[in-house]
Design an enzyme around this catalytic site. Sequence first.
Site, short mmCIF file in Angstrom:
data_model
loop_
_atom_site.label_atom_id
_atom_site.label_comp_id
_atom_site.label_asym_id
_atom_site.label_seq_id
_atom_site.Cartn_x
_atom_site.Cartn_y
_atom_site.Cartn_z
N GLY A 1 28.18 40.27 30.41
CA GLY A 1 27.43 40.44 31.65
C GLY A 1 25.98 40.81 31.48
CG ASP B 1 39.61 38.87 29.65
OD1 ASP B 1 40.17 39.99 29.74
OD2 ASP B 1 38.75 38.47 30.46
CG HIS C 1 31.62 39.24 33.99
ND1 HIS C 1 32.91 39.68 33.87
CD2 HIS C 1 31.21 38.95 32.73
CE1 HIS C 1 33.28 39.65 32.59
NE2 HIS C 1 32.24 39.21 31.88
N GLY C 2 27.92 38.40 36.41
CA GLY C 2 27.21 37.84 37.54
C GLY C 2 25.88 38.51 37.80
CG ASP D 1 33.11 34.12 27.47
OD1 ASP D 1 33.41 35.25 27.04
OD2 ASP D 1 32.40 33.93 28.48
CG HIS D 2 35.95 36.06 29.83
ND1 HIS D 2 36.42 37.34 30.01
CD2 HIS D 2 34.60 36.13 29.88
CE1 HIS D 2 35.39 38.17 30.17
NE2 HIS D 2 34.28 37.46 30.08
CD GLU E 1 36.98 42.66 29.57
OE1 GLU E 1 37.13 43.15 30.72
OE2 GLU E 1 36.56 41.51 29.37
#
Length: 284
Positions: A206, A104, A178-179, A82-83, A134
């Site tokens: 997210g 990313d 995100h978050g 991821d990322h 992305e």
Amino acid sequence: MPLINGFDLINIIKERHVVAGAFNTTNLETTIGILDAVEKSGIPAFIQIAPTNIPVSGYDYIYDMVARKAKTMDTPVTLHLDHGKSFEAVRSAAQAGFGSVMTDNAKYDYDENVQHTFEAVQYAKGYGIPVEAELGAIAGKEDDDVTEGNGKTDPTQVVDFISRTGVDLLAVAVGNVHGLNLDPNIDFPLLKKIQEVCPVPLVLHGASGIPDEQIAQMVDNGVIKINVASDLRTAYIKAAGKDYQQEPNRFDLVNVCLDAEKAVEEVVYKKIQVMNQNSLTKVK
């Protein structure tokens, strides 16, 4: 069954018309909690880790623990990066045996994003694994990385981006964040425009803060992978904190870890059910 290649998982997801949760892990307890929930649901899934969490486990160790658990399961699982914000992260994950990776490069301007993404795709071809990228900038806080503002995905760039990079999955910015401290609101008209022109499956990041009724609509909007991280970490930390509050002098770390593991499992299982409640059938 053994961990499977990301291309194979994508095909299974599309054939079954389900959404795969992509759940972020950091350590053994989180990993077991996620995979127990996936097996209970019977819905194929990605388990993933971001480079910011690698210092705890390392690429090789996280592969070993996920692969060992997956061998005991009947539900298909792919280990995903991821990322990956650097080429080194993509290379390390591929070399460790990950079944798919995300590169990313959203921090760059469009042409630089294309160039860096293309390089990652060419490298991943040597390992036969799919690449996610992305387009647009998803706002919020992902571990220690903060993105200010929310540059939504431009539908007019989608075909050119896919054509020039060769990516296999596209993570979109359509109001998701995100978050847990921001207010996500999915722009479904924009998502539909992207779906209509995009030649590859879509990914939603997210998802921890997005209302359940919006998550449930993703399966019919071209989304096959939905990322969840913050909810799992919150569940883990709250479970451990609750144990401490109840008994500050306790020293039985095993039970604290098991409580955190169970808390993660419960959140993951609920998320999988929400993601797929509008699917054609419930598959066990």
